[in-house]
Design a protein around this motif. Structure first.
Motif, PDB file in Angstrom:
ATOM      1  N   VAL A 393     -27.697   3.379  52.928  1.00  0.00           N
ATOM      2  CA  VAL A 393     -28.391   2.612  53.960  1.00  0.00           C
ATOM      3  C   VAL A 393     -27.492   1.488  54.463  1.00  0.00           C
ATOM      4  O   VAL A 393     -26.912   0.737  53.668  1.00  0.00           O
ATOM      5  N   LYS A 394     -27.382   1.378  55.769  1.00  0.00           N
ATOM      6  CA  LYS A 394     -26.555   0.339  56.372  1.00  0.00           C
ATOM      7  C   LYS A 394     -27.223  -1.031  56.226  1.00  0.00           C
ATOM      8  O   LYS A 394     -28.452  -1.128  56.101  1.00  0.00           O
ATOM      9  N   PRO A 395     -26.415  -2.104  56.254  1.00  0.00           N
ATOM     10  CA  PRO A 395     -27.003  -3.449  56.189  1.00  0.00           C
ATOM     11  C   PRO A 395     -27.994  -3.679  57.323  1.00  0.00           C
ATOM     12  O   PRO A 395     -27.855  -3.148  58.415  1.00  0.00           O
ATOM     13  N   ILE A 396     -28.982  -4.493  57.035  1.00  0.00           N
ATOM     14  CA  ILE A 396     -30.030  -4.792  58.011  1.00  0.00           C
ATOM     15  C   ILE A 396     -29.432  -5.634  59.144  1.00  0.00           C
ATOM     16  O   ILE A 396     -28.567  -6.479  58.916  1.00  0.00           O
ATOM     17  N   THR A 397     -29.863  -5.371  60.352  1.00  0.00           N
ATOM     18  CA  THR A 397     -29.395  -6.121  61.524  1.00  0.00           C
ATOM     19  C   THR A 397     -30.600  -6.596  62.328  1.00  0.00           C
ATOM     20  O   THR A 397     -31.734  -6.174  62.089  1.00  0.00           O
TER      21      THR A 397
END
Length: 731
Positions: A393-397
């Protein structure tokens, strides 16, 4: 039921010849992006207009070559008709007599239609103060098509197909996929979301008690009737900004327009949390409070059934129910992690062919699940179930919190104050994710079975090994704290409103304590370097004092706000750490110091529990720790220790603590590091900002990884210590 005179729908339109008809713009409601299949579908040749079902969905009517039914009708196993009467198929319809009346023109989608509740359809007062005009029906709006989502469909659920499963990816690539990236076969429907990941879609009706779900939802609503809308208002005002795992605008608009296809356990979870602030609404406070116990019983039973047909709402419901202070988080957390993997929440969905808003929602739920697993691992002292090797999962933006393009045009304008509150909550959620990743590193470094064995094998050098591994993670913790945005600092202005920033800073202190707890456990005064022994305990003492002072500074707007589920144990860990320092104190005077501070801390918690009842648990655990300490052997006084062992050799002039630091427990007699921290605290109280605590003496002692500090003229060595150079931190 009797019907009013039907409206001649067919006569209301002027028909053009088929060769002149063109599809209306905006009719397609397909997933953005190119289809993964290169097979070109055959557009309906019988009539150049959509069938009745596709017209209701505002979807393109596509008939593949050699098929008699269009793709959607074949997928839903329904009749594909071109008559102009609504709902030609035989199925249960409630209020059929009023369906065609001018005052109720809602044409219900096959994808989202349940029997309506017996209760009246309320509006969420604080979110949507007025109902939509009667002439605006769901079919006339650009209504959301949940059938085009992956994890929120009403009548079917998805299960991730892994690379090692019987569904080989190469064989899947040979299947025929339509414009929805779906391929139907005997076992279900394959749905590709990109060139690598694929899910199988299965009907809900084949799962246990699916037919009873609508009745369960009706039961949940009856338990809170007529206060459901007001409770949802409280939820979105207090809980949601600080724990944004629900697509707020989508939920509110569906509720406001009469859609009642929500998950019963999700609705119950929202109501249960909102009940904690029942008295905050003057209108609600005047009425008897609904029975939360009954709601919980219905919610847990419904959740166990929902796990057989897992959806994003299943994870949302479980996470909300786990935020209850009395919830037993471990077993349910492990189940939710497994369900999350079944839904593909551990994967990177950035390029999936699903609605953009669903991608952001999936990322928020995924990270919430990650935090739930990691903090449950800490507070229970058990292995985590999420590993970095399988977490993509990619970092939250900021874009992951967007609410646009969900299909609803009606949108309540937010005030500047509401927008600021939402931004603060989003920042709080994102910072908690970052802190949790550091905390997870602490657990992986010091509390796994492999790490425990490494320290045991190190023998007398275990403390040096722990210190060498602690340096990097300590630097990450400091960097995280120093870079905190102003909006989520404890000094931020709350404007008289509830503020949940307390749970973030408490989690920070819990992480610091978890790290230093491991160091203290490894210390042995009989084998360790005396100066290093003192510096490690001095640093631990500083962390304990700073954590206790943080609790002392909590205000009512903090105590009465939403607290993350782990907060109850994090408050307890402060007391546990104090008891550990008391039990391992080398002198009677130092033990008395911790005894006094723990007594003060218990008093603070007992007073604060009047506003935050979950603190009663921390008080009980403190009492349990004190009961264990009754068996503690009597410790020698400082004078006896000095006469038996002699005065320890002098430390470097800059960082040497005064001899009184190990003396009587009065707060005025503390180490240089502690005095430095107290001066920082005084500056904090005067300036209104909190910048964290440091222990420069310990940092000098650590120097290079695994080294012990040297004297002013040379390098100190002792049994069990490692020879090394001093590398003071630059000022």
């Amino acid at each position: 039921m009797p019907r009013q005179a039907p409206i001649p729908i067919a006569a209301a339109r002027s028909h053009k010849p088929h060769n002149q008809q063109k599809p209306s713009p905006g009719k397609e409601n397909l997933v953005t992006g190119k289809p993964l299949s290169h097979v070109t579908p055959i557009i309906n040749k019988r009539r150049e207009r959509p069938c009745d079902a596709c017209r209701r969905r505002k979807s393109r009517c596509v008939i593949n070559e050699g098929r008699k039914l269009c793709v959607l009708c074949e997928f839903h196993k329904q009749e594909c008709t071109f008559v102009q009467s609504p709902l030609p198929r035989k199925r249960k319809v409630v209020d059929d007599g009023n369906k065609d009346s001018p005052n109720n023109q809602k044409k219900r989608s096959v994808e989202t239609e349940p029997p309506p509740l017996a209760l009246t359809t309320p509006t969420i007062t604080a979110i949507a103060p007025s109902p939509p005009p009667p002439q605006r029906s769901l079919s006339n709006q650009h209504a959301v098509q949940l059938g085009e989502t992956l994890g929120l469909q009403s009548r079917q659920h998805s299960r991730y197909i892994g690379l090692s499963s019987p569904f080989d990816s190469l064989l899947i690539g040979l299947s025929h996929f339509d414009t929805r990236n779906e391929s139907t076969f005997d076992l279900g429907t394959l749905r590709r979301v990109n060139d690598h990941e694929c899910f199988i879609m299965l009907p809900d009706e084949n799962t246990q008690d699916y037919a009873e779900e609508a009745e369960t939802l009706r039961h949940v609503e009856q338990l809170v009737h007529p206060h459901g809308p007001a409770l949802l208002d409280l939820y979105f005002q207090i809980v949601h900004p600080n724990f944004p795992i629900i697509q707020k605008h989508l939920f509110v608009e569906r509720y406001r327009t009469g859609d009642r296809t929500f998950s019963p356990c999700l609705m119950a979870g929202m109501y249960i949390l909102a009940l904690n602030w029942w008295s905050f609404d003057p209108k609600l406070a005047a009425h008897p409070k609904p029975d939360a116990t009954k709601l919980e019983a219905v919610a847990m039973k419904s959740l166990s059934l929902a796990m057989e047909r897992p959806k994003l709402s299943t994870i949302q419901a479980g996470l909300l129910l786990l935020q209850r202070p009395e919830a037993d988080s471990w077993s349910l957390t492990t189940q939710l992690v497994a369900i999350g993997q079944e839904l593909g929440l551990h994967l990177d969905c950035s390029s999936w062919s699903i609605p953009l808003w669903e991608r952001g929602l999936r990322k928020r739920i995924a990270w919430a699940l990650y935090m739930q697993d990691k903090w449950s691992s800490l507070i229970h002292g058990r292995p985590s179930h999420i590993f970095s090797a399988n977490w993509a999962v990619k970092p939250i933006t900021e874009d992951d919190f967007l609410e646009e393009d969900d299909g609803y045009e009606h949108r309540q304008e937010e005030t500047e104050e509401e927008r600021a509150e939402n931004r603060r909550g989003q920042e709080l959620f994102a910072q908690m994710i970052g802190l949790t990743m550091i905390m997870a590193e602490v657990m992986d470094t010091f509390y796994t079975q492999t790490a425990i064995q490494d320290f045991a094998n190190a023998g007398k050098n275990s403390t040096s090994l722990i210190l060498s591994r602690a340096k990097n993670v300590q630097l990450k913790l400091r960097k995280w704290h120093e870079e905190l945005p102003k909006t989520v600092k404890m000094s931020a202005n709350t404007n008289g409103k509830l503020s949940s920033t307390g749970y973030l800073h408490l989690a920070y202190f819990a992480t610091e304590i978890t790290l230093h707890r491991r160091i203290v456990q490894s210390l042995d005064p009989s084998t360790h370097d005396p100066y290093g022994f003192f510096m490690c305990r001095s640093a631990a003492k500083t962390r304990l004092i700073s954590a206790m002072d943080f609790v002392n500074r909590l205000k009512p707007e903090h105590l009465q706000a939403f607290w993350y589920f782990a907060s109850k144990i994090n408050f307890t860990l402060i007391g546990t750490f104090g008891s550990l320092l008391w039990a391992t104190a080398p002198t009677q005077e130092e033990a008395e110091f911790y005894k006094t501070r723990l007594r003060e801390y218990r008093w603070t918690l007992s007073v604060s529990s009047k506003r935050a009842q979950f603190l009663d648990y921390a008080v009980q655990m403190l009492d349990a720790s004190r009961a264990m300490l009754h068996n503690l052997a009597e410790k020698p006084s400082l004078a006896q220790q000095i006469s038996n062992a002699g005065v320890p050799p002098s430390a470097p002039a800059r960082s040497a603590p005064p001899s009184s630091a190990m003396g009587p427990p009065e707060r005025q007699q503390s180490s240089d590091a502690e005095l430095q921290d107290h001066s920082d605290l005084k500056r904090t109280e005067s300036s209104g900002s909190f910048h964290g605590f440091r222990n420069e003496a310990l940092e000098q002692y650590l120097g290079q990884a695994g080294s012990v500090t040297g004297s002013a003229s040379g390098t100190r060595t002792a049994e069990g210590s490692v020879r090394g150079d001093v590398t003071p931190r630059s000022q």
